[in-house]
Enzyme design. Structure first.
Site, PDB file in Angstrom:
ATOM      1  CB  ALA A  37      -0.932  -0.013   1.206  1.00 54.02           C
ATOM      2  CD  GLU A  38       0.265   4.252   1.648  1.00 55.49           C
ATOM      3  OE1 GLU A  38      -0.582   5.017   1.168  1.00 55.49           O
ATOM      4  OE2 GLU A  38      -0.028   3.247   2.314  1.00 55.49           O
ATOM      5  CB  THR A  39       7.469   1.677  -0.379  1.00 53.03           C
ATOM      6  OG1 THR A  39       6.933   0.405  -0.770  1.00 53.03           O
ATOM      7  CG2 THR A  39       8.939   1.500  -0.039  1.00 53.03           C
ATOM      8  CG  HIS A  85       0.687   1.582   7.009  1.00 51.74           C
ATOM      9  ND1 HIS A  85       0.113   2.311   5.995  1.00 51.74           N
ATOM     10  CD2 HIS A  85       1.415   0.602   6.405  1.00 51.74           C
ATOM     11  CE1 HIS A  85       0.472   1.785   4.831  1.00 51.74           C
ATOM     12  NE2 HIS A  85       1.259   0.756   5.048  1.00 51.74           N
TER      13      HIS A  85
END
Length: 265
Positions: free
Chosen positions: A45-47, A74
């Protein structure tokens, strides 16, 4: 060149819960196009991408597989965990410079507490027809924050049983849609929620720290509370502790490293 790259589960309540985030620890700033390609390769979803500044604080940027985002809870929690556990950081509070300004992460017992900007939702009178179709009727309340829409439903069952349609949600959102309601009776939870952001490549996010900047303000006002316990009721699920302080929201949770390695690119 190689760079340390980790996969960290953030806002966990048990193994294989919470929201996985990539964390790439850099020795210097890299082009946005390179970071975007790494995020696409990671397909999380995110890095998060972090590199240390001369005075000891950190630059932090977040990328989905499709776009750079202004705020991600997160992946910030995951980045702080990675720096303490794998990069030799010893400071009890880490300072990050981001597109959303200065953010901090502090170790509090076995949790990490993030200091994020509050997001006060405003009521919106007209509910998008596509959302009415998905919900099967009017939500209890509907509003908008900085980036996301929020629809308050009548029961936790309605939130948990909601069946999303990514194409329809993308048609009326700028970033994402939050569905929320009061916590289940006797659970100790103040709220439950789910978050959908197909517009930026995330059909359903397991646990979304930035969405709780809005949820803390909405439920804090409605329940007249500044300390709240939240569950994001995605299939993986996650728990968050929220402390609302004027224009800031302190978001706390646990993290666990799942994979470590080196990225060559």
């Amino acid at each position: 060149m190689s760079y340390p790259l980790l996969l960290v589960d953030a806002f966990i309540d048990q193994p294989f819960s919470g929201n996985p985030a990539g964390v790439c620890i850099l020795d210097k700033e890299q082009p946005a196009s390179w970071m975007q390609n790494v995020a696409l390769e990671m397909n999380q979803a995110e890095t998060a991408f972090v590199h240390k500044r001369a005075e000891g604080s950190w630059n932090l940027r977040w990328f989905t597989p499709q776009v750079e985002v202004n705020l991600c809870g997160h992946a910030t929690l995951a980045a702080a965990h990675a720096l303490w556990q794998h990069a030799g950081e010893t400071a009890e509070t880490l300072e990050f410079h981001t597109l959303s300004g200065r953010l901090t992460a502090t170790r509090v017992g076995d949790e990490i507490q993030l200091d994020f900007p509050a997001d006060f939702p405003q009521s919106v009178s007209t509910v998008p027809p596509a959302l009415l179709q998905l919900l099967g009727g009017q939500p209890h309340w509907f509003g908008r924050g900085r980036d996301d829409l929020i629809a308050v439903l009548d029961s936790a069952e309605a939130v948990r049983n909601f069946v999303p349609n990514a194409e329809q949600i993308a048609s009326f959102t700028t970033r994402g849609l939050i569905l929320t309601t009061l916590g289940d009776e006797g659970s100790g939870l103040d709220m439950v929620s789910r978050f959908f952001a197909p517009k930026v490549g995330i059909n359903e996010d397991p646990v979304t720290g930035s969405a709780h900047c809005l949820l803390a303000c909405y439920w804090g006002n409605r329940l007249d509370k500044t300390h709240l316990r939240a569950q994001q009721a995605s299939p993986r699920g996650g728990l968050l502790t929220l402390d609302w302080q004027d224009d800031r929201v302190l978001i706390s949770g646990k993290a666990r490293t799942m994979l470590t390695g080196d990225f060559y690119g």
